[in-house]
Design a protein around this motif. Structure first.
Motif, PDB file in Angstrom:
ATOM      1  N   THR A 126       0.844  -1.201   0.000  1.00 15.74           N
ATOM      2  CA  THR A 126       0.000   0.000   0.000  1.00 15.74           C
ATOM      3  C   THR A 126       0.875   1.245   0.000  1.00 15.74           C
ATOM      4  N   ILE A 127       0.481   2.211  -0.821  1.00 16.07           N
ATOM      5  CA  ILE A 127       1.121   3.521  -0.860  1.00 16.07           C
ATOM      6  C   ILE A 127       0.060   4.570  -0.545  1.00 16.07           C
ATOM      7  N   PHE A 128       0.342   5.432   0.422  1.00 14.33           N
ATOM      8  CA  PHE A 128      -0.556   6.524   0.771  1.00 14.33           C
ATOM      9  C   PHE A 128       0.047   7.842   0.296  1.00 14.33           C
ATOM     10  N   THR A 129      -0.754   8.654  -0.394  1.00 14.94           N
ATOM     11  CA  THR A 129      -0.327  10.002  -0.736  1.00 14.94           C
ATOM     12  C   THR A 129      -1.331  10.987  -0.151  1.00 14.94           C
ATOM     13  N   GLY A 130      -0.835  12.130   0.289  1.00 15.14           N
ATOM     14  CA  GLY A 130      -1.701  13.128   0.914  1.00 15.14           C
ATOM     15  C   GLY A 130      -0.933  13.887   1.974  1.00 15.14           C
ATOM     16  N   PHE A 193       4.492   5.855   2.720  1.00 16.77           N
ATOM     17  CA  PHE A 193       3.794   7.129   2.846  1.00 16.77           C
ATOM     18  C   PHE A 193       4.480   8.193   2.006  1.00 16.77           C
ATOM     19  N   ASP A 194       3.769   8.696   1.017  1.00 17.53           N
ATOM     20  CA  ASP A 194       4.234   9.864   0.279  1.00 17.53           C
ATOM     21  C   ASP A 194       3.573  11.084   0.930  1.00 17.53           C
ATOM     22  N   CYS A 195       3.938  11.296   2.191  1.00 14.59           N
ATOM     23  CA  CYS A 195       3.323  12.320   3.038  1.00 14.59           C
ATOM     24  C   CYS A 195       4.403  12.902   3.953  1.00 14.59           C
ATOM     25  N   CYS A 196       4.136  14.063   4.482  1.00 11.20           N
ATOM     26  CA  CYS A 196       5.044  14.633   5.480  1.00 11.20           C
ATOM     27  C   CYS A 196       4.926  13.884   6.802  1.00 11.20           C
TER      28      CYS A 196
END
Length: 284
Positions: A126-130, A193-196
């Motif tokens: 799973t990859i999360f972006t946001g 996670f493509d997130c801060c």
């Protein structure tokens, strides 16, 4: 966000009215891996994530045939939809006529379970972006029964005054309830996670049981200030390793300089112990 395609390639290498295209029966072929990309872009990241999505579509031309990349795409310009990316093209496989919060736990669970059922594989990721809040969250609504405040999101549904995050402990319960088509726990090969701020110790601890690897793109708000703050706070630690910088960066981003100092001291001690056991120069 600009480097999303690189991270997607890297990760793959790590070996409410709706309409569907076809039906919910899984295809006959079982893939090696199904990658779920969860794009929460119904916020001020909408344009950026739309560009990321275009890059992923283009990059899917290089995907092996036995890897599924399935994207839940939620942005300001459309209602949520699910698409399969392959051969440099998108195939929309599920749409909704009305908007809704994709960060509500039951909704997220249903979406991810639908993907797993329709695209069975030997393993999943799973990859999360946001957006991510690291070890704190102070605005808007959190969907959780717990009292810890760090979260992923935010889904605003066209609003500028309210929205919905999902608390990381609650996110862990989503993963705990995912099942493969054969009824086994759908353990992830990796969660990215493509997130801060989503590689803090707190986040990793909550999700530790649900993936072999947990990763973050290393991008932080105020990231240009991070090295300056570390150097000003601890000039004697100018030779920090990548692990130490990543851990400290989350706390510095949250203006917790004392926590960053303690975190670094413990990381240095842990690395010294590992190197004494023969694991030299880890992640330096």
């Amino acid at each position: 966000m600009r480097k999303f395609l690189f991270f997607l390639t890297m990760c793959i290498a790590l070996c409410s009215c709706s309409s569907d295209e076809g039906n919910d029966n899984p295809p006959v072929r079982t893939a090696f891996r199904t990658v779920i990309v969860y794009m929460c872009g119904d916020n001020n990241l909408s344009d950026s994530l739309r560009q990321d999505y275009k890059e992923m579509v283009a990059g899917s031309a290089n995907l092996p045939d036995n890897v599924n990349v399935i994207v839940l795409n939620d942005n300001l310009r459309s209602t949520p939809f699910i698409a399969k990316l392959s051969d440099g093209q998108e195939t929309v496989v599920k749409t909704w006529d009305t908007d809704f919060y994709v960060t509500v736990p039951d909704t997220m669970l249903n979406i991810m379970q639908w993907i797993i059922n329709k695209y069975p594989a030997e393993e999943y990721a799973t990859i999360f972006t946001g957006h991510g809040t690291g070890a704190r969250q102070t605005i808007d609504t959190i969907h959780t029964d717990m009292k810890r405040f760090y979260a992923y999101g935010i889904d605003r549904n066209y609003s500028t005054t309210e929205g919905a995050w999902i608390n990381v402990p609650t996110l862990a319960t989503v993963f705990s309830n995912l099942k493969t088509p054969t009824g086994r726990s759908a353990h992830m090969k990796y969660i990215f996670f493509d997130c801060c701020c989503m590689q803090s110790v707190e986040d990793v601890y909550e999700l530790r049981n649900y993936a072999d690897y947990l990763a973050n793109n290393g991008q932080y708000s105020r990231s240009n200030d991070m090295y300056y703050q570390i150097g000003r706070m601890m000039p004697q630690m100018s030779g920090l390793s990548a692990i130490q910088m990543a851990m400290a960066g989350n706390y510095i981003n949250l203006h917790r300089l004392d926590s960053a100092r303690i975190c670094n001291e413990r990381a240095i001690k842990s690395e010294a112990e590992l190197e004494a056991q023969g694991y030299a120069n880890i992640a330096r």
